[in-house]
Scaffold this active site. Structure first.
Site, PDB file in Angstrom:
ATOM      1  N   ARG A  85     -10.299   4.062   4.821  1.00  0.00           N
ATOM      2  CA  ARG A  85     -10.196   3.209   3.643  1.00  0.00           C
ATOM      3  C   ARG A  85     -11.453   2.364   3.466  1.00  0.00           C
ATOM      4  O   ARG A  85     -11.930   2.142   2.352  1.00  0.00           O
ATOM      5  CB  ARG A  85      -8.971   2.317   3.834  1.00  0.00           C
ATOM      6  CG  ARG A  85      -8.598   1.469   2.663  1.00  0.00           C
ATOM      7  CD  ARG A  85      -7.269   0.819   2.989  1.00  0.00           C
ATOM      8  NE  ARG A  85      -6.955  -0.189   2.017  1.00  0.00           N
ATOM      9  CZ  ARG A  85      -6.319  -1.307   2.303  1.00  0.00           C
ATOM     10  NH1 ARG A  85      -5.964  -1.552   3.541  1.00  0.00           N
ATOM     11  NH2 ARG A  85      -6.015  -2.163   1.367  1.00  0.00           N
ATOM     12  N   ASP A  96       3.048   0.964 -10.171  1.00  0.00           N
ATOM     13  CA  ASP A  96       4.099   0.883  -9.153  1.00  0.00           C
ATOM     14  C   ASP A  96       5.367   0.267  -9.740  1.00  0.00           C
ATOM     15  O   ASP A  96       6.487   0.725  -9.470  1.00  0.00           O
ATOM     16  CB  ASP A  96       3.625   0.045  -7.963  1.00  0.00           C
ATOM     17  CG  ASP A  96       2.243   0.430  -7.514  1.00  0.00           C
ATOM     18  OD1 ASP A  96       2.113   1.354  -6.706  1.00  0.00           O
ATOM     19  OD2 ASP A  96       1.275  -0.185  -8.005  1.00  0.00           O
ATOM     20  N   ARG A 108       7.085   2.808 -12.000  1.00  0.00           N
ATOM     21  CA  ARG A 108       7.795   3.805 -11.193  1.00  0.00           C
ATOM     22  C   ARG A 108       9.096   3.228 -10.637  1.00  0.00           C
ATOM     23  O   ARG A 108      10.138   3.899 -10.624  1.00  0.00           O
ATOM     24  CB  ARG A 108       6.897   4.274 -10.038  1.00  0.00           C
ATOM     25  CG  ARG A 108       5.759   5.171 -10.465  1.00  0.00           C
ATOM     26  CD  ARG A 108       4.798   5.416  -9.318  1.00  0.00           C
ATOM     27  NE  ARG A 108       3.775   6.397  -9.674  1.00  0.00           N
ATOM     28  CZ  ARG A 108       2.615   6.526  -9.056  1.00  0.00           C
ATOM     29  NH1 ARG A 108       2.316   5.724  -8.035  1.00  0.00           N
ATOM     30  NH2 ARG A 108       1.747   7.444  -9.439  1.00  0.00           N
ATOM     31  N   HIS A 148      -2.018  -2.737  -4.227  1.00  0.00           N
ATOM     32  CA  HIS A 148      -1.680  -1.418  -4.776  1.00  0.00           C
ATOM     33  C   HIS A 148      -1.943  -0.412  -3.665  1.00  0.00           C
ATOM     34  O   HIS A 148      -3.019   0.163  -3.552  1.00  0.00           O
ATOM     35  CB  HIS A 148      -2.543  -1.112  -6.002  1.00  0.00           C
ATOM     36  CG  HIS A 148      -2.341   0.286  -6.540  1.00  0.00           C
ATOM     37  ND1 HIS A 148      -1.118   0.777  -6.888  1.00  0.00           N
ATOM     38  CD2 HIS A 148      -3.227   1.282  -6.757  1.00  0.00           C
ATOM     39  CE1 HIS A 148      -1.243   2.019  -7.314  1.00  0.00           C
ATOM     40  NE2 HIS A 148      -2.514   2.352  -7.240  1.00  0.00           N
TER      41      HIS A 148
END
Length: 322
Positions: free
Chosen positions: A92, A152, A155, A179
């Site tokens: 990451r 998000d 969803r 996120h």
């Protein structure tokens, strides 16, 4: 200096997300001029032609052009979808480092051409790159809006709507935090058709809490399944970005879950993270601090710590904003 007026939008990055956003705002007539910048000029030309051919049946009069950074001079909004995806074996932090370098160049070019509007950031990791945009641009933090947890949340509301067999628009619940893997749902502040979410879950099943965990887990991992099936996610985030755009250009004072700078809210500061915020023509009017229960607060605080740790390792906390 007053914000640039009008509705002109410059889109930087015409990948799947950028094109989904472009099609949505053309379809909704949110701008009179959309200029698209991408390094693949031939493909961008094709997108521009295709989008212009959709205009006659849109009911609006939108002009779509191939853009340059000069277009930023009179743009009301710059939407940044540019960047690179995470490669196999890449950490990451590696992704943060590479996209931060790309954003440094892009934001620098935008500001060098006299931009005086609002940035909307979509590239991942969106919270960190929203922070980087704020630092690199020197603009007030209110004028940097990350897409945050808008997808998000959509969803999650869709999954809850299916579970309770009501329209998604009758579900009011937020996903907040990074996120990413440390995000969390706020059950304590959620409701379905006006009934508190915890109570509604208990009414449906004695296993309500475990059902809630399962619903959220599907929300959090949805992107992986979609990417396996079609290669990317684009329509949901494209629509989410358009919703933010509409809130700005129409001065709506609407509350949306975006990536915003904390300045004492939730006991934290100097970090962009997903949270409800009031959005209008000036950008982020203010952050809405939810009344979290102890478990939710601890999870959110952990999410902040994870982001701050990655930002520190990437050297972003050492970058001074003007």
């Amino acid at each position: 200096m007053e914000l640039t007026s009008g509705t002109k939008i410059v889109l930087i990055g015409a990948g799947d997300v950028g094109v989904a956003y472009a099609y949505t705002i053309v379809n909704q007539g949110l701008t009179d001029h959309l200029a698209i910048i991408d390094i693949d000029e031939r493909k961008t030309w094709g997108h521009v032609q295709d989008l212009n051919h959709a205009v006659p049946w849109s009911g609006h009069n939108t002009r779509v052009t191939m853009g340059t950074y000069e277009d930023c001079r009179d743009a009301a909004i710059v939407v940044n979808c540019a960047g690179v995806a995470q490669k196999p074996g890449e950490t990451r932090l590696d992704l943060v480092t590479r996209n931060t370098e790309i954003f440094n160049n892009i934001v620098g070019a935008v500001m060098d051409h006299g931009f005086n509007g609002i940035f909307i950031v979509a590239t991942n990791p969106v919270d960190i790159l929203s922070y980087a945009t704020w630092k690199f641009s020197g603009l007030p933090s209110a004028r940097i809006i990350g897409s945050g947890t808008i997808l998000d949340t959509a969803r999650y509301r869709h999954a809850l709507g299916e579970y309770f067999q009501v329209a998604d628009t009758s579900v009011h619940a937020y996903v907040i935090g990074e996120h990413g893997d440390t995000e969390l749902p706020v059950l304590s502040a959620g409701s379905v058709a006006g009934v508190g979410l915890p109570k509604r879950l208990a009414q449906v099943s004695e296993n309500g809490p475990s059902q809630a965990d399962e619903i959220f887990e599907r929300t959090r991992t949805a992107a992986y399944d979609i990417i396996k099936a079609k290669g990317s996610t684009s329509f949901g985030i494209g629509m989410g970005l358009a919703r933010i755009t509409r809130a700005v250009l129409q001065n709506q004072d609407v509350v949306l879950p975006v990536s915003a700078l904390l300045d004492g809210e939730y006991g934290r500061e100097d970090v962009y993270i997903g949270t409800p915020a009031v959005i209008n023509r000036t950008g982020i009017r203010h952050v809405v601090e939810l009344d979290l229960d102890d478990e939710e607060f601890n999870k959110f605080d952990h999410s902040v710590s994870v982001l701050r740790d990655v930002m520190g390792k990437a050297g972003l906390l050492e970058v001074a904003s003007d």
